[in-house]
Design a protein around this motif. Sequence first.
Motif, PDB file in Angstrom:
ATOM      1  N   SER A 199      -0.545   0.225 -13.351  1.00  0.00           N
ATOM      2  CA  SER A 199      -1.106  -1.026 -12.212  1.00  0.00           C
ATOM      3  C   SER A 199       0.439  -2.552 -12.658  1.00  0.00           C
ATOM      4  O   SER A 199       0.707  -2.775 -12.049  1.00  0.00           O
ATOM      5  N   PHE A 236      -4.105   3.384  -6.791  1.00  0.00           N
ATOM      6  CA  PHE A 236      -4.806   2.210  -7.274  1.00  0.00           C
ATOM      7  C   PHE A 236      -6.880   2.841  -6.985  1.00  0.00           C
ATOM      8  O   PHE A 236      -7.533   2.695  -7.226  1.00  0.00           O
ATOM      9  N   MET A 266       0.980   0.822  -2.480  1.00  0.00           N
ATOM     10  CA  MET A 266       0.275   0.367  -4.278  1.00  0.00           C
ATOM     11  C   MET A 266      -1.406   0.510  -3.765  1.00  0.00           C
ATOM     12  O   MET A 266      -1.489   0.996  -5.251  1.00  0.00           O
ATOM     13  N   TYR A 291       3.491  -1.649 -11.118  1.00  0.00           N
ATOM     14  CA  TYR A 291       3.494  -2.427 -10.204  1.00  0.00           C
ATOM     15  C   TYR A 291       3.651  -3.759  -9.273  1.00  0.00           C
ATOM     16  O   TYR A 291       4.571  -3.569  -8.497  1.00  0.00           O
ATOM     17  N   TYR A 333      -7.101   6.151  -8.780  1.00  0.00           N
ATOM     18  CA  TYR A 333      -6.959   5.831 -10.403  1.00  0.00           C
ATOM     19  C   TYR A 333      -9.278   5.689 -10.401  1.00  0.00           C
ATOM     20  O   TYR A 333      -9.469   5.442 -11.010  1.00  0.00           O
TER      21      TYR A 333
END
Length: 441
Positions: free
Chosen positions: A356, A393, A389, A359, A396
């Motif tokens: 993360s 996420f 992005m 990103y 995840y």
Amino acid sequence: MPQPVLTRKIKSFQLIALVFFTVSGGPYGLEPLLSYAGEHAAFLILLVTPLLWDVPAIFTVLELNSMMPVTGGYYKWVKHALGTRWGFYEGWWTWIYTFVDLAIYPVLFVTYASFFFPGIEDYRIPVCLVIVWLSAGLNILGIVPVGRTALFLGAAVLSPLVILIVLVIYQHSGIISVPSQTLHGLPFSSIGMALYTVMWNCLGWDNITTYAEEVEKPTRSYLVSTFTAFALVMVIYFFGIMVAQQSGIDHNTFLESGFPALGELVGGHWLGAILAMGGMASSLGIYAAVLLSVSRVPKAMAGDGLLPKKLNVLHSRFQTPYVSIIICSIVVSFMILWPFAELLIIDVTVYGAGLSLEYISLIKLRITSPNVKRPFKIPLNVAGLCAIMILPFGVYFIALAGAFSSTPKSIQAAIFAICTLLTAELAWRLIIWRKPHLKNS
């Protein structure tokens, strides 16, 4: 005192092998997918997850690496974009995640070796330790020997799989059917664990950049090698699950005994044996490739004064960060005590946090350094990048939520992973206590 210049570099074809092993190593380890997802969701999760999880990561890594092809890779990118504190977080998290990741492969080696030596599980720890320290020795010799070994092991991994796939297609007269795919009726906890399984089998694209200065023509080499490896991984994964589904193997048998059991069912003991050897080769190749990548991170952090200077020392003959390699191997020697399923959850959870930051760094550098040369650039503006992005996420957090709704051991592993992430702040506080000048850097 300046470090000696590294003269021995690997070429694109060796880098392809290293990327393949860093990220995948073949479908070995993908066996739990059918147990979690069943035949009516396995292919859907297998094909969609990499598009949402891997593709954004690959493009992010390629753009950032084309800007800064330096030793330390992702740690250097985040430090440059977000500052020393977040760079330290990135290095710390990915260092810890890789310890967990590395601990998985010696255990898998023992699992596949049990095909030939049924009682070897009783000697799991000493066998794992032998693998850990043999790989340490290989890495100390340098990136070129590791690259050559990866090429050899790659052939050992792929050859049995090709035989298996061809034999199954022949037995079914070339007629391959894929069941209708849907998530309907699949428990949320099973979705989460299926996602973790695929995510773990497809992570590590940023790891391949930590030794960029040891690669010939890094921008072009990484571009060619990464896309080639991604295509190879996806083809192998699809056919690996496809042949398991076509064979009719019991999902629990496939989970417990893996591809060697599938080989025995399809072609007899001989095929099971060469698939077991392929699984052993896969475990060895992945371990050596991942150790290569992680050992460069503490070296780079030590060079910036965030870790002890000794970690930045190169071997007098081989010019490798041998102290870092030895310390990594010591930590992994203790991590091999964890069970596989819990290691997988910890691995992906900690890795996702570090990813993360990469990103965020990509978007930050697009805003603050729009004119810096980018030999490879994602064809999206800042708003487009932000929108894309959201996909990784989302995957995840769905996987993490699924782990929390799963078994008590899965919950414990997820909580441990989150606590592990918090140790970065404790370590940072210790650093700025000893070096106050880093506080505002």
